[in-house]
Design an enzyme around this catalytic site. Structure first.
Site, PDB file in Angstrom:
ATOM      1  N   ASN A   1      37.787  27.991  89.644  1.00 41.30           N
ATOM      2  CA  ASN A   1      38.247  28.532  90.924  1.00 41.30           C
ATOM      3  C   ASN A   1      38.164  27.411  91.958  1.00 41.30           C
ATOM      4  O   ASN A   1      37.084  27.074  92.421  1.00 41.30           O
ATOM      5  CB  ASN A   1      37.335  29.718  91.311  1.00 41.30           C
TER       6      ASN A   1
ATOM      7  N   LYS B   1      39.213  27.350  94.914  1.00 45.65           N
ATOM      8  CA  LYS B   1      39.080  27.840  96.299  1.00 45.65           C
ATOM      9  C   LYS B   1      40.065  27.082  97.204  1.00 45.65           C
ATOM     10  O   LYS B   1      41.155  26.733  96.753  1.00 45.65           O
ATOM     11  CB  LYS B   1      37.630  27.713  96.764  1.00 45.65           C
TER      12      LYS B   1
ATOM     13  N   HIS C   1      37.156  38.412  94.915  1.00 53.68           N
ATOM     14  CA  HIS C   1      36.075  37.433  95.060  1.00 53.68           C
ATOM     15  C   HIS C   1      35.231  37.801  96.277  1.00 53.68           C
ATOM     16  O   HIS C   1      35.752  38.276  97.282  1.00 53.68           O
ATOM     17  CB  HIS C   1      36.667  36.023  95.215  1.00 53.68           C
TER      18      HIS C   1
ATOM     19  N   GLU D   1      34.011  36.113  98.532  1.00 51.77           N
ATOM     20  CA  GLU D   1      34.419  35.472  99.794  1.00 51.77           C
ATOM     21  C   GLU D   1      35.528  36.279 100.467  1.00 51.77           C
ATOM     22  O   GLU D   1      35.609  36.342 101.689  1.00 51.77           O
ATOM     23  CB  GLU D   1      34.846  34.018  99.518  1.00 51.77           C
TER      24      GLU D   1
ATOM     25  N   GLU E   1      29.392  37.788  89.606  1.00 58.19           N
ATOM     26  CA  GLU E   1      29.015  36.661  90.456  1.00 58.19           C
ATOM     27  C   GLU E   1      28.023  37.122  91.522  1.00 58.19           C
ATOM     28  O   GLU E   1      28.438  37.675  92.550  1.00 58.19           O
ATOM     29  CB  GLU E   1      30.252  36.088  91.161  1.00 58.19           C
TER      30      GLU E   1
ATOM     31  N   GLY F   1      27.653  28.753  95.093  1.00 54.05           N
ATOM     32  CA  GLY F   1      27.588  27.532  95.906  1.00 54.05           C
ATOM     33  C   GLY F   1      26.201  27.164  96.372  1.00 54.05           C
ATOM     34  O   GLY F   1      26.046  26.313  97.254  1.00 54.05           O
TER      35      GLY F   1
ATOM     36  N   SER G   1      27.199  28.958  90.670  1.00 55.44           N
ATOM     37  CA  SER G   1      26.472  27.704  90.371  1.00 55.44           C
ATOM     38  C   SER G   1      26.443  27.372  88.881  1.00 55.44           C
ATOM     39  O   SER G   1      25.438  26.874  88.374  1.00 55.44           O
ATOM     40  CB  SER G   1      25.053  27.755  90.963  1.00 55.44           C
TER      41      SER G   1
HETATM   42  P1  PGA Z   1      30.270  27.992  92.499  1.00 52.68           P
HETATM   43  O1  PGA Z   1      31.371  29.111  92.841  1.00 52.68           O
HETATM   44  O2  PGA Z   1      30.441  27.644  91.039  1.00 52.68           O
HETATM   45  O3  PGA Z   1      30.603  26.826  93.407  1.00 52.68           O
HETATM   46  O4  PGA Z   1      28.929  28.586  92.777  1.00 52.68           O
HETATM   47  C1  PGA Z   1      31.695  30.129  91.919  1.00 52.68           C
HETATM   48  C2  PGA Z   1      32.720  31.064  92.511  1.00 52.68           C
HETATM   49  O5  PGA Z   1      32.635  31.377  93.712  1.00 52.68           O
HETATM   50  O6  PGA Z   1      33.648  31.530  91.798  1.00 52.68           O
END
Ligand code: PGA
Length: 265
Positions: free
Chosen positions: A16, A18, A106, A108, A179, A185, A225
């Site tokens: 992903n 982003k 997601h 976010e 997740e 992150g 992560s």
């Molecule tokens: P990350 O993000 O691997 O940077 O923690 C995962 C995601 O949000 O899909």
């Protein structure tokens, strides 16, 4: 050891990206991944790149040019087929750019843009109806995790985010990504055993909502992560069939090491 059912599900590693990478940067990252990824890896796993909408064509062209078996996904889609929806992108539009997957729900988008599970279910339905595979994201906050309420929260979120998707989900192939919001992150991860417990509960809820056959075939991903050094421990869990990778998918070397490590190499 993965069970027979687990072994029958093709592992999936989805990157992903982003809101990272211009068109040219996305093409160059794709080329870097193609150059480093042994062909055999994409026979054993679905490797899916999810760039921003603006780079979908560049990424899918780079893959097609090299006859690579890497797949392409979008990071969202509209639930509507077309119309006066400024800024939105339909399922037909991403399919036309060779996307076979789309991430929906997601955290976010849920957190920053107020997307609800009903919105997510409508998008998942639109994807399944068109034969694209939704990667439906669910996950709890730190407060919910610390209160020990993760499974209740996630199971409710799965049920609401899959409402009405059953009819086409089997043909389209359903993916659900667990997740934990606090792991995204941050460099923090839950134990693989926790991820397994939640993944098993997700599969059970997919069964309750969509039927046993869809649940058996649905792939449950862990995200948050994920790195080359920790992916194998998550993939070793019986109900974890894949990983959704943010930060570690933005560098070709790191992402390819992660895919190989997920495959036990
Ligand atoms: P990350 O993000 O691997 O940077 O923690 C995962 C995601 O949000 O899909």
């Amino acid at each position: 050891m993965r069970s027979r059912d687990a072994a029958a599900r093709t592992p999936i590693i989805a990157g992903n990206w982003k809101m990272h990478k211009t068109y040219a940067e996305a093409v160059s990252l794709t080329q870097g991944i193609i150059d480093r990824l042994p062909k055999d890896a994409t026979r054993r796993a679905d490797v899916v790149l999810c760039p921003p909408f603006t780079a979908l064509r560049g990424v899918s062209n780079a893959i097609a040019f090299d006859h690579a078996r890497i797949k392409v996904g979008a990071q969202d889609c509209s639930a509507e087929p077309e119309g006066a929806y400024t800024g939105q992108v339909s399922v037909a539009m991403i399919a036309d750019l060779d996307a076979a997957y789309a991430i929906v729900g997601h955290s976010e988008r849920r957190g920053l843009l107020g997307e609800t599970s009903a919105d997510v279910a409508a998008k998942a339905r639109a994807l399944c109806a068109a034969g694209l595979t939704p990667i439906v994201c669910v996950g709890e906050s730190r407060e919910v995790y610390e209160a020990g309420d993760t499974i209740d929260f996630v199971v409710d979120e799965v049920a609401a985010s899959l409402a009405g998707v059953c009819a086409d989900a089997d043909a389209a192939g359903l993916c659900v990504a667990y997740e934990p919001i606090w792991a995204i992150g941050t460099g923090l991860v839950p134990s693989p055993e926790h991820a397994q417990r939640v993944a098993a509960a997700i599969r059970a809820q997919v069964g309750a909502t969509c039927g046993a056959q869809v649940a058996e075939r649905a792939r449950v991903l862990y995200g948050g992560s994920v790195k080359p050094g920790n992916v194998a421990a998550f993939m070793a869990q019986q109900d974890v069939d894949g990983a959704l990778v943010g930060g570690a998918s933005l560098d070709a070397d790191t992402f390819v090491r992660l895919v190989l490590s997920a495959l036990g190499e």
